[in-house]
Design an enzyme around this catalytic site. Structure first.
Site, mmCIF file in Angstrom:
data_model
loop_
_atom_site.group_PDB
_atom_site.id
_atom_site.type_symbol
_atom_site.label_atom_id
_atom_site.label_comp_id
_atom_site.label_asym_id
_atom_site.label_seq_id
_atom_site.Cartn_x
_atom_site.Cartn_y
_atom_site.Cartn_z
ATOM 1 N N ASP A 30 44.770 40.680 47.901
ATOM 2 C CA ASP A 30 43.933 40.202 46.781
ATOM 3 C C ASP A 30 44.057 38.704 46.470
ATOM 4 O O ASP A 30 44.074 38.310 45.293
ATOM 5 C CB ASP A 30 44.241 41.009 45.514
ATOM 6 N N GLU A 78 40.327 43.291 45.664
ATOM 7 C CA GLU A 78 40.070 44.228 44.566
ATOM 8 C C GLU A 78 38.720 43.855 43.954
ATOM 9 O O GLU A 78 38.540 42.746 43.445
ATOM 10 C CB GLU A 78 41.166 44.143 43.500
ATOM 11 N N LYS A 135 38.788 47.286 47.862
ATOM 12 C CA LYS A 135 39.494 48.420 47.247
ATOM 13 C C LYS A 135 39.174 48.459 45.757
ATOM 14 O O LYS A 135 39.135 47.418 45.103
ATOM 15 C CB LYS A 135 41.003 48.313 47.489
ATOM 16 N N THR A 164 48.940 40.535 42.430
ATOM 17 C CA THR A 164 50.159 40.065 41.808
ATOM 18 C C THR A 164 51.295 40.999 42.218
ATOM 19 O O THR A 164 51.064 42.177 42.499
ATOM 20 C CB THR A 164 50.050 40.032 40.258
ATOM 21 N N CYS A 168 49.174 44.867 42.128
ATOM 22 C CA CYS A 168 48.581 45.396 43.362
ATOM 23 C C CYS A 168 49.535 45.378 44.559
ATOM 24 O O CYS A 168 49.448 46.258 45.424
ATOM 25 C CB CYS A 168 47.302 44.636 43.669
HETATM 26 N N1 TIU Z 1 45.416 42.365 42.454
HETATM 27 C C1 TIU Z 1 46.024 42.654 41.305
HETATM 28 O O1 TIU Z 1 47.228 42.537 41.188
HETATM 29 N N2 TIU Z 1 45.195 43.050 40.236
HETATM 30 C C2 TIU Z 1 45.495 42.831 38.922
HETATM 31 O O2 TIU Z 1 44.730 43.197 38.034
HETATM 32 N N3 TIU Z 1 46.650 42.159 38.653
HETATM 33 C C3 TIU Z 1 47.097 41.741 37.440
HETATM 34 O O3 TIU Z 1 48.230 41.271 37.380
HETATM 35 N N4 TIU Z 1 46.310 41.840 36.388
#
Ligand code: TIU
Length: 232
Positions: A30, A78, A135, A164, A168
């Protein structure tokens, strides 16, 4: 393409991570404008997106390492369908975001596939031949063909980076761990809006003898024999 099949060891926590390039994929989670740039989903949730920048250089170096060694590379994104049919109301309505998923923002509709914000940051754009996996959830196995793709390719080991760490990345590593994959997190190629959450996640992964997997910095990765790519 012929890829080296000799076992290689990464000095990692909680112990050496042994992998074979031919059976290992890099999963870059992501690294999208919606999370890393102002005006996207991450900022709409109230986060300071500058915390994620430190991971970009190491993530690019990790990609270059994997490319030179001929590893399979999967870039996850995402995002949701424009009609939001794959976005549960519980996800859209959570918290008090300034912009919700699907709302128009400075980089197009927030977290919608095909909008500028859902694209990868320029430094980490996928190359031809690399897999892009959209995803709808936090874990990359949920609602996707990832498990089938990895089985078709004979992949047994996964190397993770991206953002993060505690959302994810960790969700996907836990899904992978339950499915029997050996998983390594590259610690400087991942980041969180909350630096202390990144550090705590790394500790959670390696605790209890590596309950979720292994962790090591980029510098610990061994040089890979150059992949023999016909025509390259
Ligand atoms: N890709 C991912 O980690 N999606 C999130 O929403 N992360 C947050 O930390 N919000």
């Amino acid at each position: 393409m012929r890829i080296d099949d000799t076992p290689l060891d990464v000095p990692a926590r909680p112990g050496p991570f042994r992998f074979r390039a031919a059976h290992t994929a890099l999963v870059m989670i992501d690294m999208q404008r919606d999370f890393l740039e102002p005006g996207g989903f991450g900022e709409a949730l109230g986060n300071d997106v500058s915390h994620l920048r430190a991971a970009v250089g190491p993530a690019r170096a990790l990609l270059d390492w994997a490319r030179a060694g001929g590893l399979r590379i999967i870039h996850t994104k995402e995002c949701h369908r424009p009609d939001l049919s794959d976005c549960p109301p519980a996800k859209r309505e959570r918290g008090l975001p300034s912009l919700r998923i699907g709302d128009p923002g400075p980089m197009g509709r927030i977290l919608i596939d095909g909008e500028p914000g859902s694209d990868f940051i320029a430094e980490l754009a996928p190359l031809a031949g690399e897999t892009v996996l959209t995803k709808p959830g936090k874990g990359a196995f949920y609602g996707t063909a990832l498990g089938r793709m990895l089985a078709d390719w004979g992949i047994t080991h996964l190397i993770f980076a991206g953002v993060t760490t505690e959302v994810c990345v960790q969700s996907t590593m836990r899904e992978a761990n339950d499915r029997g994959y050996d998983c390594l997190l590259v610690t400087d190629a991942t980041a969180s809006y909350f630096p202390e959450f990144r550090d705590a996640t790394i500790e959670m992964i390696v605790a209890q003898g590596g309950i979720v997997g292994w962790a090591a910095p980029l510098v610990a990765l061994p040089a890979l024999p150059a992949a023999d790519i016909p025509g390259a």
